[in-house]
Structures are given as C-alpha cells and as structure tokens.
Design a protein around this motif. Structure first.
Motif, short mmCIF file in Angstrom:
data_model
loop_
_atom_site.label_atom_id
_atom_site.label_comp_id
_atom_site.label_asym_id
_atom_site.label_seq_id
_atom_site.Cartn_x
_atom_site.Cartn_y
_atom_site.Cartn_z
N TRP A 153 -0.52 14.28 -5.40
CA TRP A 153 0.48 13.22 -5.48
C TRP A 153 1.37 13.20 -4.24
N VAL A 154 1.62 14.37 -3.67
CA VAL A 154 2.42 14.45 -2.44
C VAL A 154 1.69 13.71 -1.31
N VAL A 155 0.40 14.00 -1.16
CA VAL A 155 -0.39 13.33 -0.13
C VAL A 155 -0.48 11.83 -0.41
N PHE A 156 -0.75 11.49 -1.66
CA PHE A 156 -0.83 10.07 -2.04
C PHE A 156 0.49 9.36 -1.75
N ASN A 157 1.59 10.01 -2.08
CA ASN A 157 2.92 9.43 -1.86
C ASN A 157 3.18 9.21 -0.38
N PHE A 158 2.84 10.17 0.44
CA PHE A 158 3.05 10.06 1.88
C PHE A 158 2.20 8.93 2.46
N VAL A 159 0.93 8.90 2.13
CA VAL A 159 0.03 7.87 2.65
C VAL A 159 0.42 6.49 2.13
N SER A 160 0.76 6.41 0.85
CA SER A 160 1.11 5.10 0.30
C SER A 160 2.38 4.56 0.94
N PHE A 161 3.34 5.43 1.29
CA PHE A 161 4.53 4.91 1.97
C PHE A 161 4.17 4.33 3.33
N GLN A 162 3.26 4.99 4.04
CA GLN A 162 2.84 4.43 5.34
C GLN A 162 2.23 3.04 5.15
N LEU A 163 1.44 2.89 4.11
CA LEU A 163 0.85 1.58 3.82
C LEU A 163 1.91 0.56 3.41
N TRP A 164 2.89 1.00 2.62
CA TRP A 164 3.98 0.09 2.23
C TRP A 164 4.79 -0.34 3.43
N TRP A 165 5.02 0.59 4.37
CA TRP A 165 5.76 0.24 5.58
C TRP A 165 5.05 -0.91 6.29
N TRP A 166 3.75 -0.75 6.50
CA TRP A 166 2.98 -1.80 7.16
C TRP A 166 2.98 -3.10 6.35
N ALA A 167 2.82 -2.99 5.05
CA ALA A 167 2.82 -4.20 4.21
C ALA A 167 4.15 -4.94 4.31
N CYS A 168 5.24 -4.20 4.27
CA CYS A 168 6.56 -4.83 4.36
C CYS A 168 6.75 -5.48 5.73
N ILE A 169 6.43 -4.77 6.78
CA ILE A 169 6.60 -5.29 8.14
C ILE A 169 5.72 -6.52 8.35
N LEU A 170 4.46 -6.43 7.94
CA LEU A 170 3.54 -7.54 8.16
C LEU A 170 3.83 -8.74 7.27
N SER A 171 4.57 -8.54 6.19
CA SER A 171 4.92 -9.67 5.31
C SER A 171 6.04 -10.52 5.88
N ALA A 172 6.74 -10.00 6.91
CA ALA A 172 7.91 -10.71 7.44
C ALA A 172 7.52 -12.01 8.15
N LYS A 173 6.51 -11.96 8.99
CA LYS A 173 6.16 -13.15 9.79
C LYS A 173 5.71 -14.32 8.92
N PRO A 174 4.79 -14.12 7.97
CA PRO A 174 4.39 -15.28 7.16
C PRO A 174 5.38 -15.62 6.04
N GLY A 175 6.47 -14.90 5.97
CA GLY A 175 7.48 -15.20 4.94
C GLY A 175 7.05 -14.80 3.55
N LEU A 176 6.41 -13.65 3.44
CA LEU A 176 5.94 -13.17 2.14
C LEU A 176 6.84 -12.09 1.55
N GLY A 177 8.14 -12.17 1.85
CA GLY A 177 9.08 -11.17 1.35
C GLY A 177 9.10 -11.07 -0.16
N TRP A 178 9.05 -12.21 -0.85
CA TRP A 178 9.02 -12.19 -2.32
C TRP A 178 7.81 -11.44 -2.83
N ALA A 179 6.66 -11.72 -2.25
CA ALA A 179 5.41 -11.10 -2.71
C ALA A 179 5.43 -9.59 -2.52
N VAL A 180 5.86 -9.15 -1.33
CA VAL A 180 5.85 -7.71 -1.08
C VAL A 180 6.91 -7.02 -1.94
N LEU A 181 8.05 -7.67 -2.16
CA LEU A 181 9.07 -7.07 -3.03
C LEU A 181 8.54 -6.91 -4.45
N LEU A 182 7.88 -7.92 -4.97
CA LEU A 182 7.30 -7.81 -6.32
C LEU A 182 6.24 -6.72 -6.39
#
Length: 178
Positions: A6-35
């Motif tokens: 779970w520690v490894v999963f948590n670390f890796v998943s945060f890296q993926l969430w970071w990218w998802a959040c950052i990449l959602s900014a340009k197309p205006g998908l803030g609502w989707a990534v927040l949900l």
C-alpha cells in the motif's frame, strides 16, 4: 499501519494524480479531476486507512488550499487556463491538495517524527513541484524571487505541520475509545 504494497501503491498513485491534476488544467477539466480524486479518497479511506481519518485529510486539503489562495491573492502564484471562479484557486489545485493529503499517513508516514527532515524535504520538493507545473504552463510564479521564496517557506512550514497533525491524530485514535 499500511503494508508495504500500500505504501508503494500510495506513492505511485500520488505521482499519477499529480500528472492528472496538472494535465487537467489546460482543457478545463478541473471538475472531472476533482470528482475522480474525491472518489479515490473514498476508496483510500475504505481500503487503506479508515473513515475515522477523513478529518485530517480535509484539514490538510483546506490548509494547503488556504496557503495557495494567499499566494494567489498576493500575486505570487497565478494559474493559466483558469476560468471557473477566477477569484479562487482552480479546482484541479484543490484536487491536488486532496491527493497529497492521502500520502501523509501512508507513503510519507516515516517522516511523521522527523520534523527537521520534513521541513528540509518540503522546502526542496514543494518548490520543484510548482516549478514543474510552471514548465508545463499551467501555473506561473510571476514574481520569481518572491513567488519561489513563498513556495519554499510554505512547504518548509506546512510539511512538518501536516505530518505533526497526522501523528497527533493517530495518537488520539490509538488512545481513544474504539
């Protein structure tokens, strides 16, 4: 306490969430990534921690959002492609703080008793995340010296504070009624 997987999963998943959040900014998908991050947080509370840990996740998210809102209001941080409620930080940034909150008691738990190390690491890696987002053209640190100083101090202070809050909350849960 979470197992190593779970520690490894948590670390890796945060890296993926970071990218998802950052990449959602340009197309205006803030609502989707927040949900999506809210749904992931519910899964996190169900499978990894417990629902009793929802409060420190919310405290972390709120405190991080307040600090970024201060920087945004002072003009030390700005967001590109930000059209929804422009007086406030964007939804993808709120999602990012919520995603980050899920790491403090799992993959970053080892830092909970190491306040000075947490301050040093926060002061180093926090600004790197903001600089990375700036390179991807979703945020701007307009007053580069003040902006970078703010982010460095913010993370050097908030990282140990949030880890201390999580540690105290864990201690309260372990000594309180079941």
């Amino acid at each position: 306490m979470a197992s190593n997987k779970w520690v490894v999963f948590n670390f890796v998943s945060f890296q993926l969430w970071w990218w998802a959040c950052i990449l959602s900014a340009k197309p205006g998908l803030g609502w989707a990534v927040l949900l999506l991050v809210i749904a992931a947080c519910c899964v996190h509370l169900q499978w990894i921690e417990s629902w009793r840990h929802a409060l420190p996740l919310l405290i972390t998210t709120l405190l991080g959002c307040i600090l970024d809102q201060i920087a945004y209001t002072l003009g030390w941080l700005s967001f590109k492609h930000h059209h929804t409620w422009p007086a406030f930080i964007p939804l993808w940034m709120i999602a990012l703080w919520l995603a980050f909150s899920m790491t403090l008691n799992v993959s970053m738990r080892w830092l909970q008793g190491r306040i000075i190390l947490a301050a040093i690491l926060g002061g180093m890696f926090g600004p790197l995340a903001y600089l990375g987002a700036q390179q991807l053209k979703v945020i701007d640190l307009p007053s580069s010296s003040w902006s970078l100083l703010w982010v460095t101090v913010e993370w050097a202070v908030v990282m140990p504070l949030l880890l201390w809050i999580r540690r105290r909350f864990n201690e309260t849960l372990s000594t309180g009624p079941t």
